[in-house]
Design a protein around this motif. Structure first.
Motif, PDB file in Angstrom:
ATOM      1  N   LEU A  70       0.846  -1.282  -0.023  1.00 21.13           N
ATOM      2  CA  LEU A  70      -0.045  -0.031   0.030  1.00 21.13           C
ATOM      3  C   LEU A  70       0.802   1.353   0.194  1.00 21.13           C
ATOM      4  O   LEU A  70       1.991   1.301   0.823  1.00 21.13           O
ATOM      5  N   SER A  71       0.667   2.297  -1.093  1.00 23.78           N
ATOM      6  CA  SER A  71       1.306   3.568  -1.055  1.00 23.78           C
ATOM      7  C   SER A  71       1.090   4.115   0.063  1.00 23.78           C
ATOM      8  O   SER A  71      -0.238   4.311   0.491  1.00 23.78           O
ATOM      9  N   PRO A  72       1.921   4.835   0.737  1.00 19.39           N
ATOM     10  CA  PRO A  72       1.572   5.895   1.790  1.00 19.39           C
ATOM     11  C   PRO A  72       1.088   7.212   1.089  1.00 19.39           C
ATOM     12  O   PRO A  72       0.685   8.085   1.878  1.00 19.39           O
ATOM     13  N   ASP A  73       1.235   7.596  -0.220  1.00 19.10           N
ATOM     14  CA  ASP A  73       0.811   8.529  -0.706  1.00 19.10           C
ATOM     15  C   ASP A  73      -0.729   8.706  -1.209  1.00 19.10           C
ATOM     16  O   ASP A  73      -1.280   7.860  -1.411  1.00 19.10           O
ATOM     17  N   ILE A  74      -1.302   9.863  -0.684  1.00 16.58           N
ATOM     18  CA  ILE A  74      -2.729  10.190  -0.816  1.00 16.58           C
ATOM     19  C   ILE A  74      -2.987  10.696  -2.297  1.00 16.58           C
ATOM     20  O   ILE A  74      -2.396  11.806  -2.760  1.00 16.58           O
ATOM     21  N   VAL A  75      -3.515   9.991  -3.230  1.00 13.60           N
ATOM     22  CA  VAL A  75      -3.623  10.658  -4.679  1.00 13.60           C
ATOM     23  C   VAL A  75      -4.877  11.323  -5.078  1.00 13.60           C
ATOM     24  O   VAL A  75      -5.228  11.819  -6.055  1.00 13.60           O
ATOM     25  N   ALA A  76      -5.885  11.216  -3.621  1.00 13.78           N
ATOM     26  CA  ALA A  76      -7.224  11.978  -4.015  1.00 13.78           C
ATOM     27  C   ALA A  76      -7.733  12.125  -2.829  1.00 13.78           C
ATOM     28  O   ALA A  76      -7.634  11.019  -1.785  1.00 13.78           O
ATOM     29  N   THR A  77      -8.273  13.399  -2.424  1.00 12.84           N
ATOM     30  CA  THR A  77      -9.340  13.389  -1.110  1.00 12.84           C
ATOM     31  C   THR A  77     -10.871  13.682  -1.710  1.00 12.84           C
ATOM     32  O   THR A  77     -10.730  14.701  -2.548  1.00 12.84           O
ATOM     33  N   PHE A  78     -11.737  13.209  -1.094  1.00 18.16           N
ATOM     34  CA  PHE A  78     -13.159  13.387  -1.375  1.00 18.16           C
ATOM     35  C   PHE A  78     -13.791  13.876  -0.052  1.00 18.16           C
ATOM     36  O   PHE A  78     -13.401  13.264   0.970  1.00 18.16           O
ATOM     37  N   THR A  79     -14.719  14.690  -0.310  1.00 21.46           N
ATOM     38  CA  THR A  79     -15.640  15.173   0.991  1.00 21.46           C
ATOM     39  C   THR A  79     -16.895  15.107   0.853  1.00 21.46           C
ATOM     40  O   THR A  79     -17.372  15.325  -0.402  1.00 21.46           O
ATOM     41  N   ALA A  80     -17.598  15.123   1.854  1.00 24.50           N
ATOM     42  CA  ALA A  80     -18.989  15.224   1.632  1.00 24.50           C
ATOM     43  C   ALA A  80     -19.593  15.692   3.139  1.00 24.50           C
ATOM     44  O   ALA A  80     -19.134  15.185   4.145  1.00 24.50           O
ATOM     45  N   PRO A  81     -20.642  16.455   3.136  1.00 23.35           N
ATOM     46  CA  PRO A  81     -21.267  17.200   4.185  1.00 23.35           C
ATOM     47  C   PRO A  81     -22.070  15.763   4.834  1.00 23.35           C
ATOM     48  O   PRO A  81     -22.672  15.006   4.566  1.00 23.35           O
ATOM     49  N   VAL A  82     -21.996  15.955   6.375  1.00 28.45           N
ATOM     50  CA  VAL A  82     -23.063  15.025   7.192  1.00 28.45           C
ATOM     51  C   VAL A  82     -23.961  16.127   8.052  1.00 28.45           C
ATOM     52  O   VAL A  82     -23.346  16.763   8.934  1.00 28.45           O
ATOM     53  N   ALA A  83     -25.088  15.758   7.690  1.00 24.87           N
ATOM     54  CA  ALA A  83     -26.209  16.460   8.578  1.00 24.87           C
ATOM     55  C   ALA A  83     -26.276  15.960   9.914  1.00 24.87           C
ATOM     56  O   ALA A  83     -26.177  14.875  10.115  1.00 24.87           O
ATOM     57  N   PRO A  84     -26.463  16.830  11.167  1.00 24.72           N
ATOM     58  CA  PRO A  84     -26.913  16.099  12.299  1.00 24.72           C
ATOM     59  C   PRO A  84     -28.127  15.344  12.316  1.00 24.72           C
ATOM     60  O   PRO A  84     -28.850  15.556  11.330  1.00 24.72           O
ATOM     61  N   ALA A  85     -28.341  14.332  13.180  1.00 27.55           N
ATOM     62  CA  ALA A  85     -29.391  13.428  13.245  1.00 27.55           C
ATOM     63  C   ALA A  85     -30.553  14.219  13.289  1.00 27.55           C
ATOM     64  O   ALA A  85     -30.594  15.199  14.335  1.00 27.55           O
ATOM     65  N   SER A  86     -31.697  14.019  12.921  1.00 30.12           N
ATOM     66  CA  SER A  86     -32.777  14.586  13.275  1.00 30.12           C
ATOM     67  C   SER A  86     -33.527  13.986  14.492  1.00 30.12           C
ATOM     68  O   SER A  86     -32.842  12.766  15.043  1.00 30.12           O
ATOM     69  N   ALA A  87     -34.416  14.567  15.206  1.00 30.33           N
ATOM     70  CA  ALA A  87     -34.938  14.007  16.428  1.00 30.33           C
ATOM     71  C   ALA A  87     -35.715  12.457  16.137  1.00 30.33           C
ATOM     72  O   ALA A  87     -35.575  11.871  16.866  1.00 30.33           O
ATOM     73  N   ALA A  88     -36.077  12.410  14.960  1.00 30.21           N
ATOM     74  CA  ALA A  88     -36.592  11.034  14.682  1.00 30.21           C
ATOM     75  C   ALA A  88     -35.457   9.894  14.707  1.00 30.21           C
ATOM     76  O   ALA A  88     -35.799   8.868  15.272  1.00 30.21           O
ATOM     77  N   ASN A  89     -34.479  10.244  14.094  1.00 30.33           N
ATOM     78  CA  ASN A  89     -33.126   9.406  14.135  1.00 30.33           C
ATOM     79  C   ASN A  89     -32.522   9.175  15.391  1.00 30.33           C
ATOM     80  O   ASN A  89     -31.676   8.330  15.593  1.00 30.33           O
ATOM     81  N   GLY A  90     -32.262  10.358  16.103  1.00 30.36           N
ATOM     82  CA  GLY A  90     -31.516  10.239  17.175  1.00 30.36           C
ATOM     83  C   GLY A  90     -30.143  10.136  16.856  1.00 30.36           C
ATOM     84  O   GLY A  90     -29.509  11.204  16.689  1.00 30.36           O
ATOM     85  N   THR A  91     -29.618   8.877  17.441  1.00 30.93           N
ATOM     86  CA  THR A  91     -28.041   8.794  17.464  1.00 30.93           C
ATOM     87  C   THR A  91     -27.683   8.252  16.094  1.00 30.93           C
ATOM     88  O   THR A  91     -26.499   8.048  15.926  1.00 30.93           O
ATOM     89  N   GLN A  92     -28.480   8.329  14.823  1.00 29.67           N
ATOM     90  CA  GLN A  92     -28.142   7.863  13.581  1.00 29.67           C
ATOM     91  C   GLN A  92     -28.214   8.954  12.449  1.00 29.67           C
ATOM     92  O   GLN A  92     -28.941   9.572  12.295  1.00 29.67           O
ATOM     93  N   THR A  93     -27.259   8.943  11.566  1.00 28.35           N
ATOM     94  CA  THR A  93     -27.238   9.715  10.572  1.00 28.35           C
ATOM     95  C   THR A  93     -26.354   9.172   9.318  1.00 28.35           C
ATOM     96  O   THR A  93     -26.152   7.791   9.363  1.00 28.35           O
ATOM     97  N   ALA A  94     -26.139   9.816   8.105  1.00 27.87           N
ATOM     98  CA  ALA A  94     -25.424   9.301   6.996  1.00 27.87           C
ATOM     99  C   ALA A  94     -24.979  10.374   6.019  1.00 27.87           C
ATOM    100  O   ALA A  94     -25.265  11.485   6.285  1.00 27.87           O
ATOM    101  N   GLY A  95     -24.106   9.811   5.387  1.00 28.11           N
ATOM    102  CA  GLY A  95     -23.502  10.542   4.260  1.00 28.11           C
ATOM    103  C   GLY A  95     -22.905   9.944   3.116  1.00 28.11           C
ATOM    104  O   GLY A  95     -22.965   8.653   3.095  1.00 28.11           O
TER     105      GLY A  95
END
Length: 544
Positions: A70-95
């Protein structure tokens, strides 16, 4: 150079302290795909300390190198926002991370969850595979074991991945006790129709194992005989199950294997096994005369040269009651070129060159009464990728040995088909050998072996072996197909890089590594090319 066979596996790479747990959603759909396709990696986020936090997902992409590390070099970085959990979902969210891979090959994706302050609070490591494009059909002599009868896999996706990896055949079971749970009442489980018909729809040829005993429906007949149909009544009941199977899948299934490893699963010697074969063969042929009936179920308990069990079947009059016989010549942890020393066997060593040549000669020496030669099938062979105290071991070793086995099988043509055991891991314990034979993990993360085999499928296709340029204890270099349409495959037998000089027609070639990544090389007017080779094969193809 960095040793190609030892690197820190994914599960040992430390992460920061976590307060959120990340899991992938439907990983089978996104971790493996053809080159040039964008991936949508969906991640479920569960907070362990209270309401799920928002923040950001970051995916750090690292490639694997020529030598499998495995190369130590990072060849790309990807990002995505994560919304806080809704009251209905409580401890769970997704991205969702949108990921694209720059070239064909294998990559590590290091997914990190950061809170609104930038602190990492969770992480997940996986691998991604970008499979090189293939212009021709998959090799028709390659198969893989799938174990849908064990509840593994998802349909149709698992079989789509089998096809993408380069295989044309699969081997699986429809157990007797699943089909006849009540005496005389045959009801086929949904998994059986699903995997068999999906395979055919995708152009994959199914090999179905007819097994095992059925103490659920017939406890008296199978009490004390290790589950094998060893008497007249038990054999008659088994043959009835066979007739039901062949009738249902006639025209879809063309290859039937009678039992699996009878020495292990049934404790049946050739003397006990052959009477069953003599009844099963005509029963299948009466329904489908074009079917191929494969005896021996791998030739005993796995391992060894494979000829002993079929010799016993022939001794007890089974020659004319089969179209083919199968072997399971496991030789792990040894390499396929050298193998291990055999004791009490007709060949001195168990390795691919010796076993394949021995069994080809055995088949030639023992034609049926109609002078037809028995086909030879390797219906299981594999190397696990588990960690062990006795190196070499691990995922890169598995990739090298499996890929070279497929190349050597063409070099020593004897087998109608070779089935890799198996497609997906059976468990998650990194120290358990039986958990780690797969080309992908239980979470569908690709191993180097999947990428290496898929690359070979594209460059080799159905080309036959033509000649050996170099073949010694250190290096193998073989030509498959006629140049300029052919391919040169080269590798080191040991665990160190070797340098070899090849005599080739002058011109421009493409050198492809085990991941399908190509670079041009030029053979000058002298016709000499010096290349470095490692345990993972590399390929040279003339550039049009």
């Amino acid at each position: 150079m960095k040793h190609p066979f030892f690197h820190l596996p994914l599960f040992l790479i430390p992460l920061a302290a976590v307060s959120s747990t990340l899991t992938l959603i439907s990983p089978e759909d996104h971790l493996i795909g053809p080159s040039g396709t964008e991936r949508q990696i969906s991640i479920n986020i569960l907070n362990t300390d209270g309401p799920a936090q928002g923040g950001e997902l970051r995916g750090l992409l690292r490639p694997y190198e020529d030598n499998g590390t495995l190369s130590p070099d990072i060849v790309a970085t990807f990002t995505a926002p994560v919304a806080p959990a809704s009251a209905a979902n409580g401890t769970q969210t997704a991205g969702v991370l949108t990921v694209s891979l720059p070239t064909p090959g294998l990559y590590q994706l290091d997914i990190r969850h950061h809170d609104h302050t930038g602190r990492q609070i969770g992480g997940y490591l996986t691998t991604l595979a970008s499979i090189p494009e293939r212009n021709g059909p998959n090799p028709d002599d390659w198969g893989v074991c799938t174990h849908f009868a064990h509840g593994k896999g998802t349909l149709p996706r698992s079989l789509e991945l089998v096809q993408l990896a380069g295989f044309s055949r699969i081997r699986d079971e429809v157990y007797w006790q699943h089909v006849e749970q009540t005496p005389g009442k045959f009801e086929f489980p949904p998994y059986a129709d699903a995997w068999i018909h999906t395979a055919r729809e995708l152009g994959l040829s199914p090999l179905v194992i007819l097994a095992y005993g059925n103490a659920r429906a017939w406890p008296d007949e199978f009490a004390g005989n290790n589950g094998f149909p060893a008497n007249d009544k038990a054999r008659a009941l088994f043959v009835r199950y066979v007739r039901e199977m062949v009738t249902r899948y006639q025209g879809v299934v063309k290859h039937w294997e009678v039992w699996n490893e009878p020495h292990s699963w049934g404790k049946a010697s050739p003397e006990i096994y052959t009477p069953l074969l003599k009844e099963v063969y005509p029963a299948i042929k009466a329904i489908d005369p074009t079917a191929t009936v494969i005896s021996c179920g791998g030739g005993g308990a796995g391992g060894g040269p494979g000829g002993d069990y079929i010799s016993g079947v022939l001794k007890h009059g089974g020659l004319d009651y089969q179209d083919a016989f199968s072997v399971h010549p496991y030789m792990s942890p040894y390499d396929p070129e050298t193998g291990y020393g055999a004791q009490g066997a007709p060949i001195p060593r168990v390795n691919v060159p010796a076993v394949w040549s021995h069994l080809r000669q055995f088949s030639e020496r023992n034609p049926r009464s109609d002078q037809k030669r028995l086909e030879v099938w390797t219906t299981e062979i594999g190397w696990p990728s588990h960690l062990t105290r006795h190196p070499p071991a691990g995922e890169v070793v598995q990739a090298a040995f499996l890929t070279r086995t497929l190349l050597l099988s063409r070099r020593h043509p004897a087998m109608k088909a070779v089935f890799i055991y198996d497609f997906q891991d059976d468990g998650n314990n990194p120290l358990n050998q039986e958990h780690n034979f797969g080309l992908i993990t239980t979470e569908y993360a690709p191993k180097p072996s999947l990428v290496s085999i898929a690359t070979l499928a594209g460059v080799l296709g159905n080309r036959p072996w033509v000649r050996s340029l170099v073949e010694n204890a250190q290096v193998h270099v073989h030509q498959y197909g006629q140049l300029p349409d052919g391919v040169i495959a080269a590798w080191a037998v040991g665990f160190e890089t070797q340098t070899v000089t090849l005599a080739l027609p002058p011109g421009t070639y493409v050198r492809r590594d085990w991941q399908g990544r190509g670079t041009p090389v030029i053979v000058g007017h002298t016709g000499q090319l010096e290349i470095e080779v490692s345990p993972l094969p590399v390929y040279l193809t003339p550039q049009p």
